[in-house]
Design an enzyme around this catalytic site. Sequence first.
Site, PDB file in Angstrom:
ATOM      1  N   CYS A   1      18.528 -14.365  28.785  1.00  0.00           N
ATOM      2  CA  CYS A   1      17.692 -14.928  27.696  1.00  0.00           C
ATOM      3  C   CYS A   1      16.028 -15.231  27.608  1.00  0.00           C
ATOM      4  CB  CYS A   1      18.271 -16.534  27.420  1.00  0.00           C
ATOM      5  SG  CYS A   1      17.652 -17.426  26.284  1.00  0.00           S
ATOM      6  N   HIS A  33      34.420   5.472  19.801  1.00  0.00           N
ATOM      7  CA  HIS A  33      34.964   4.315  19.116  1.00  0.00           C
ATOM      8  C   HIS A  33      36.545   4.237  19.037  1.00  0.00           C
ATOM      9  CE1 HIS A  33      34.453   1.686  15.414  1.00  0.00           C
ATOM     10  NE2 HIS A  33      34.986   2.629  14.709  1.00  0.00           N
ATOM     11  N   CYS A  62      17.700 -22.280  22.440  1.00  0.00           N
ATOM     12  CA  CYS A  62      17.499 -20.911  22.541  1.00  0.00           C
ATOM     13  C   CYS A  62      18.175 -20.145  21.151  1.00  0.00           C
ATOM     14  CB  CYS A  62      17.798 -20.329  23.875  1.00  0.00           C
ATOM     15  SG  CYS A  62      16.771 -20.963  25.316  1.00  0.00           S
ATOM     16  N   CYS A 107      14.961 -19.016  27.734  1.00  0.00           N
ATOM     17  CA  CYS A 107      14.970 -20.035  29.061  1.00  0.00           C
ATOM     18  C   CYS A 107      15.010 -19.359  30.340  1.00  0.00           C
ATOM     19  CB  CYS A 107      16.306 -21.067  28.897  1.00  0.00           C
ATOM     20  SG  CYS A 107      17.648 -20.179  28.724  1.00  0.00           S
ATOM     21  N   CYS A 122      23.018 -17.621  23.963  1.00  0.00           N
ATOM     22  CA  CYS A 122      23.004 -18.546  25.048  1.00  0.00           C
ATOM     23  C   CYS A 122      23.422 -20.033  24.830  1.00  0.00           C
ATOM     24  CB  CYS A 122      21.307 -18.595  25.349  1.00  0.00           C
ATOM     25  SG  CYS A 122      20.916 -19.772  26.849  1.00  0.00           S
ATOM     26  N   CYS A 125      33.731  -2.739  18.775  1.00  0.00           N
ATOM     27  CA  CYS A 125      34.977  -1.965  18.305  1.00  0.00           C
ATOM     28  C   CYS A 125      36.425  -1.947  18.845  1.00  0.00           C
ATOM     29  CB  CYS A 125      34.238  -0.644  17.886  1.00  0.00           C
ATOM     30  SG  CYS A 125      33.939   0.386  19.131  1.00  0.00           S
ATOM     31  N   ASP A 139      39.561   0.707   9.685  1.00  0.00           N
ATOM     32  CA  ASP A 139      38.638   0.160  10.612  1.00  0.00           C
ATOM     33  C   ASP A 139      38.432  -1.043  10.154  1.00  0.00           C
ATOM     34  OD1 ASP A 139      36.335  -0.088  12.048  1.00  0.00           O
ATOM     35  OD2 ASP A 139      35.981   2.192  12.212  1.00  0.00           O
TER      36      ASP A 139
END
Length: 492
Positions: free
Chosen positions: A118, A171, A88, A121, A83, A144, A188
């Site tokens: 959020c 993936h 926050c 807030c 946020c 990913c 990866d």
Amino acid sequence: MMSRQTEFLQKVQSAFDRVLIYEQATLQQQARSCMPLEQLQYQSMDKAKRLGLGPEHLKDLVLVELLDWFKNSFFKWVDAPECDNEDCRGKRRTLVGNTIATSDEAIFEASRVEEYRCEGCGQTVRFPRFNHPGHLLRVRKGRCGEWANCFTLCCRALGYDARYVLDWTDHVWTEVFSDNQKRWLHCDPCENVCDKPLLYEVGWGKRLTYVFAFSRDDIQDVTWRYSAKHAEVLQRRNEVSESWLVGRILALRNNRQSTLNPQRKQYLLERTAQELAEMLIPRSGVEEELPGRSTGSLEWRTARGELGTNSARPTSNYAIVPKEEEIGQKVIRLAYSCASDLYVRGEDKITDWTSLLYDAKNVTRKVEHDWNMVYLARVEGSPDAFVTWKVDLNSCVASVDTVKVEVHSTCYGSGQVLWELSDDDGRTVSISSGKQNVVTELRNSKVLVLTATLTDGDGTLAWQHTQLFRQKRYPQSGEDLEWPFSISVTLK
């Protein structure tokens, strides 16, 4: 309604067309400007020197350093966007749903935008899923898809023959061709892993179906590289017929390569033939212990079923057996550097902390980029862990005379690390951290087992409150502990 074959082909064709963006000279220059090229070269040359490797290995070592830099210094994983309200920070953000990208977001090819609320807030927080690799060089965050997209561009920018790999079970990653090894290496960036293709099936527990690799001038079905269970995978591949799929891949490949010169075509043909021959033979599913997924929140990984079955036991069941020269010298010496992830045993240098383990549970090697530190610790969320090394003298007439052990462990809060050295007669000696321990109580033993047990700690980070071999990632000469673990066994 679109037929299944048409939908399948469009997905493949789209990915094959998409990788051409990595060939844009301006994007490659932008990527090179982001990378610490001199640092990567220096670290690779230093590693080659320490491992006794020749210059032909340097390009592969640079690739490994590039993965580490990308994971730990450049890109950031996003479970949920922060946020903007500073008050926050740390407050929970809950996914509300997807929405349409704004014109500014669409410029950078935001495929969709996730909206979060959020809890601090009540504001709505947007998370655009950008697809343009040039923009990803600037925002440097995502999941990913963003990671593999940006990393593949970085590989192409450094001159690697790289492929973007798409796994139908959700993936993506990268493959890089090693000129030295004459084969494709699985990379990866999310996991900082190189050349461990069974990571997903064996480590994460994925049930693979289709895995395709796309490059500027080739397309390949590489499913078989990533599975040790070819027959099972084949049964799950029911979206299109295998003959239809082979025909479409050949057609796409031939069309893309139609403008290449004869020499390049012949090179690609020979390389493809070698790759197909390599993938014909299933890999052993027990050739190595592989971890479950490490990126993403624990809840997210659990929901996806990607914690894996082996994530808690990175064990090799390795016993240190004396060599002829060690028997002649009447001593076995072993040391480990966590910063280099390197064992030294006499003249031998062995990489990877798991390679000489006898057994372990819930232990992983942790890199702290913020603090530039590295150490072994418990797997996230695990209440306890252990790791053991074993010396076995049963193959020779020698037995133990004296043992010198030096280990360094660090604890925070209520965290505890217990070190013990035991033998095959059931005798056990406590080992103190931070000093050299000279042990004579286990004289005449044929087997020694050194064990570290990690327990306790406070709060949600309890797993991180017990650490072994904590070091600076790049210690200067004469600074910090070079070998935070060493053992010397004198024989008689």
